[in-house]
Design a protein around this motif. Structure first.
Motif, PDB file in Angstrom:
ATOM      1  N   ALA A 134       0.761  -1.139   0.515  1.00 23.19           N
ATOM      2  CA  ALA A 134      -0.457   0.049   0.159  1.00 23.19           C
ATOM      3  C   ALA A 134       1.090   0.783   0.006  1.00 23.19           C
ATOM      4  CB  ALA A 134      -0.910  -0.246   0.879  1.00 23.19           C
ATOM      5  N   ALA A 135       2.098   1.232   0.503  1.00 25.61           N
ATOM      6  CA  ALA A 135       2.660   1.855   0.993  1.00 25.61           C
ATOM      7  C   ALA A 135       3.738   2.630  -0.654  1.00 25.61           C
ATOM      8  CB  ALA A 135       3.857   1.993   1.576  1.00 25.61           C
ATOM      9  N   ILE A 136       4.091   1.585  -1.687  1.00 24.19           N
ATOM     10  CA  ILE A 136       4.533   2.071  -2.488  1.00 24.19           C
ATOM     11  C   ILE A 136       3.441   1.835  -3.377  1.00 24.19           C
ATOM     12  CG2 ILE A 136       5.931  -0.046  -4.532  1.00 24.19           C
ATOM     13  CD1 ILE A 136       7.205  -1.738  -2.338  1.00 24.19           C
ATOM     14  N   ASP A 137       2.556   1.510  -3.199  1.00 21.29           N
ATOM     15  CA  ASP A 137       1.555   2.426  -4.286  1.00 21.29           C
ATOM     16  C   ASP A 137       1.195   3.293  -3.787  1.00 21.29           C
ATOM     17  OD1 ASP A 137       1.100  -0.573  -5.429  1.00 21.29           O
ATOM     18  OD2 ASP A 137      -0.850  -1.408  -4.541  1.00 21.29           O
ATOM     19  N   GLU A 138       1.348   4.017  -3.133  1.00 20.00           N
ATOM     20  CA  GLU A 138       0.741   5.983  -2.227  1.00 20.00           C
ATOM     21  C   GLU A 138       1.566   6.301  -3.291  1.00 20.00           C
ATOM     22  OE1 GLU A 138      -0.109   8.990   0.865  1.00 20.00           O
ATOM     23  OE2 GLU A 138       0.381   6.352   1.187  1.00 20.00           O
ATOM     24  N   ALA A 139       3.292   6.552  -3.164  1.00 14.66           N
ATOM     25  CA  ALA A 139       4.475   6.495  -3.787  1.00 14.66           C
ATOM     26  C   ALA A 139       4.358   6.299  -5.000  1.00 14.66           C
ATOM     27  CB  ALA A 139       6.209   6.394  -3.211  1.00 14.66           C
ATOM     28  N   LEU A 140       4.097   5.327  -6.146  1.00 19.10           N
ATOM     29  CA  LEU A 140       3.893   5.395  -7.493  1.00 19.10           C
ATOM     30  C   LEU A 140       3.157   5.961  -8.258  1.00 19.10           C
ATOM     31  CD1 LEU A 140       4.411   1.368  -7.748  1.00 19.10           C
ATOM     32  CD2 LEU A 140       6.151   3.188  -7.718  1.00 19.10           C
ATOM     33  N   ALA A 141       2.099   6.652  -7.409  1.00 18.30           N
ATOM     34  CA  ALA A 141       0.793   6.830  -7.689  1.00 18.30           C
ATOM     35  C   ALA A 141       1.544   8.960  -7.617  1.00 18.30           C
ATOM     36  CB  ALA A 141      -0.468   6.672  -6.756  1.00 18.30           C
ATOM     37  N   ASP A 142       1.687   8.781  -6.962  1.00 15.17           N
ATOM     38  CA  ASP A 142       2.566  10.445  -7.082  1.00 15.17           C
ATOM     39  C   ASP A 142       4.084  10.519  -7.888  1.00 15.17           C
ATOM     40  OD1 ASP A 142       0.616  11.344  -4.877  1.00 15.17           O
ATOM     41  OD2 ASP A 142       1.680  11.147  -3.174  1.00 15.17           O
ATOM     42  N   ALA A 143       4.088   9.374  -8.600  1.00 19.59           N
ATOM     43  CA  ALA A 143       5.798   9.790  -9.280  1.00 19.59           C
ATOM     44  C   ALA A 143       5.311  10.944 -11.015  1.00 19.59           C
ATOM     45  CB  ALA A 143       5.922   8.309  -9.850  1.00 19.59           C
ATOM     46  N   ARG A 144       6.104  11.404 -11.162  1.00 21.50           N
ATOM     47  CA  ARG A 144       6.424  12.274 -12.002  1.00 21.50           C
ATOM     48  C   ARG A 144       7.193  12.240 -12.530  1.00 21.50           C
ATOM     49  NH1 ARG A 144       1.840  12.370 -10.225  1.00 21.50           N
ATOM     50  NH2 ARG A 144       0.312  13.806  -9.199  1.00 21.50           N
ATOM     51  N   LYS A 145       8.425  11.789 -12.131  1.00 27.15           N
ATOM     52  CA  LYS A 145       9.721  11.959 -13.137  1.00 27.15           C
ATOM     53  C   LYS A 145      10.478  10.053 -13.426  1.00 27.15           C
ATOM     54  CE  LYS A 145      11.613  15.798 -10.916  1.00 27.15           C
ATOM     55  NZ  LYS A 145      12.112  16.956 -10.837  1.00 27.15           N
ATOM     56  N   GLU A 146      10.474   9.855 -12.941  1.00 26.23           N
ATOM     57  CA  GLU A 146      11.265   8.295 -12.402  1.00 26.23           C
ATOM     58  C   GLU A 146      11.034   7.539 -11.466  1.00 26.23           C
ATOM     59  OE1 GLU A 146      15.896   7.406 -14.408  1.00 26.23           O
ATOM     60  OE2 GLU A 146      15.788   8.369 -12.871  1.00 26.23           O
ATOM     61  N   ILE A 147      11.066   6.104 -11.990  1.00 27.04           N
ATOM     62  CA  ILE A 147      11.387   4.953 -10.723  1.00 27.04           C
ATOM     63  C   ILE A 147      11.693   4.676 -11.022  1.00 27.04           C
ATOM     64  CG2 ILE A 147       9.488   3.109 -10.220  1.00 27.04           C
ATOM     65  CD1 ILE A 147       7.348   4.560 -11.330  1.00 27.04           C
ATOM     66  N   LEU A 148      12.581   3.725 -10.127  1.00 28.52           N
ATOM     67  CA  LEU A 148      13.807   3.109 -10.401  1.00 28.52           C
ATOM     68  C   LEU A 148      13.922   1.884  -9.156  1.00 28.52           C
ATOM     69  CD1 LEU A 148      17.158   5.407  -9.635  1.00 28.52           C
ATOM     70  CD2 LEU A 148      16.268   4.293 -11.820  1.00 28.52           C
ATOM     71  N   THR A 149      13.784   0.538 -10.360  1.00 27.89           N
ATOM     72  CA  THR A 149      13.705  -0.783  -9.086  1.00 27.89           C
ATOM     73  C   THR A 149      14.431  -1.251  -9.301  1.00 27.89           C
ATOM     74  OG1 THR A 149      12.430  -1.965 -11.081  1.00 27.89           O
ATOM     75  CG2 THR A 149      11.128  -0.310  -9.127  1.00 27.89           C
ATOM     76  N   ALA A 150      15.199  -2.231  -8.586  1.00 29.79           N
ATOM     77  CA  ALA A 150      16.503  -3.300  -8.371  1.00 29.79           C
ATOM     78  C   ALA A 150      15.239  -4.960  -7.667  1.00 29.79           C
ATOM     79  CB  ALA A 150      17.673  -3.057  -7.256  1.00 29.79           C
ATOM     80  N   GLN A 151      15.724  -5.687  -8.094  1.00 30.48           N
ATOM     81  CA  GLN A 151      14.115  -6.776  -7.966  1.00 30.48           C
ATOM     82  C   GLN A 151      15.505  -7.758  -7.956  1.00 30.48           C
ATOM     83  OE1 GLN A 151      11.260  -7.091  -7.270  1.00 30.48           O
ATOM     84  NE2 GLN A 151      10.258  -4.745  -8.040  1.00 30.48           N
ATOM     85  N   PRO A 152      15.899  -8.365  -6.920  1.00 27.72           N
ATOM     86  CA  PRO A 152      17.172  -9.425  -6.837  1.00 27.72           C
ATOM     87  C   PRO A 152      16.380 -10.665  -6.709  1.00 27.72           C
ATOM     88  CG  PRO A 152      16.742  -8.789  -4.625  1.00 27.72           C
ATOM     89  CD  PRO A 152      15.683  -7.455  -5.538  1.00 27.72           C
ATOM     90  N   ASP A 153      17.115 -12.087  -6.317  1.00 28.63           N
ATOM     91  CA  ASP A 153      16.753 -13.523  -6.297  1.00 28.63           C
ATOM     92  C   ASP A 153      15.797 -13.993  -7.654  1.00 28.63           C
ATOM     93  OD1 ASP A 153      16.443 -12.532  -3.311  1.00 28.63           O
ATOM     94  OD2 ASP A 153      15.057 -12.844  -2.637  1.00 28.63           O
ATOM     95  N   GLY A 154      16.491 -13.279  -8.432  1.00 26.49           N
ATOM     96  CA  GLY A 154      16.510 -14.119 -10.460  1.00 26.49           C
ATOM     97  C   GLY A 154      14.494 -13.852 -10.525  1.00 26.49           C
TER      98      GLY A 154
END
Length: 264
Positions: free
Chosen positions: A59-79
């Motif tokens: 829920a916290a991540i979704d709230e932050a993503l909804a306010d995104a205006r410029k760039e989203i960076l994600t690192a997804q480990p574990d294959g």
């Protein structure tokens, strides 16, 4: 060493650990400041906040993503990630890109062998997302607009930190950028498994060698590289054969000697 980040295993993690100690001091200072704030004055939004449980984190991540205006960076480990999770992310990614938000994602090399991930990458790359892979990197991380960064707060990722302290967010973004610079572009077109192996296995086995020499146990190496312990044993068997080693002890000796030769 590249761009000031240590190349040896644990180098990035050590820097992260040192900085997270600074986080604790900031939290303590923030609590002290809060105690001194007059009751009539509204307290400022916490710059570091814990979220407990997967639903609260999402829920916290979704709230932050909804306010995104410029760039989203994600690192997804574990294959590779499960297909349903990737399918569920497609619509969200499409909306973000349609709204003018840039997006970059880091995976591990092992995702190049996963059909669900390849299909996902092919689709999101058409939207404009950039995807690269590394043999290993730090834990899961999401940064939104350099305003907030989410990182795991425990090993099984059921707790997370939402960080809004500008200096720390800049530090984490710099870690991402340096990893991005070292990463390889994900093949956006269908790639035969043999070709993918030729591209990533040398890097993967180099990481295995360094981690073994550093004394990491097999379970931890497999987790850091996003592969199963069975796959790790297959790589080790092939590496033993290449070095002419017949036992694990002899293999360790040969690896250590090779590492020393490279340093000298």
């Amino acid at each position: 060493m590249e761009h000031g980040i240590p190349d040896e295993p644990g180098g990035v993690q050590q820097l992260m650990s040192e900085h997270l100690q600074a986080l604790s001091r900031l939290v303590a200072a923030g609590l002290a400041d809060s105690a001194a704030t007059p009751a009539a004055q509204a307290p400022p939004e916490p710059r570091i906040r814990y979220h407990f449980g997967l639903e609260a984190i999402a829920a916290a991540i979704d709230e932050a993503l909804a306010d995104a205006r410029k760039e989203i960076l994600t690192a997804q480990p574990d294959g590779p990630r499960p297909g349903p999770i990737l399918d569920g992310a497609l619509e969200s990614v499409r909306r973000q890109i349609a709204g003018g938000v840039a997006m970059r994602t880091l995976y591990q090399h092992t995702t190049r062998f996963d059909e669900a991930t390849k299909n996902y990458v092919r689709t999101v790359s058409d939207y404009g997302v950039q995807v690269r892979t590394l043999a290993e990197f730090y834990d899961r991380m999401i940064i939104v607009d350099e305003n907030v960064a989410f990182i795991s707060a425990n090993e099984d990722r059921t707790h997370a930190l939402a960080i809004r302290e500008p200096a720390i967010v800049r530090f984490l973004k710099d870690i991402f950028e340096r990893s991005w610079d070292r990463a390889n572009p994900f093949p956006f077109v269908s790639t035969h498994a043999t070709r993918a192996a030729e591209q990533v296995i040398p890097s993967l086995r180099s990481s295995i060698s360094k981690l073994l020499v550093a004394g990491y146990p097999d379970k931890q190496i497999a987790r850091r590289l996003g592969i199963s312990e069975r796959s790790l044993q297959g790589h080790i068997a092939a590496m033993k054969q290449e070095l002419g080693a017949h036992t694990r002890i002899q293999f360790g000796y040969e690896l250590g000697r090779n590492e020393t030769t490279l340093i000298l």
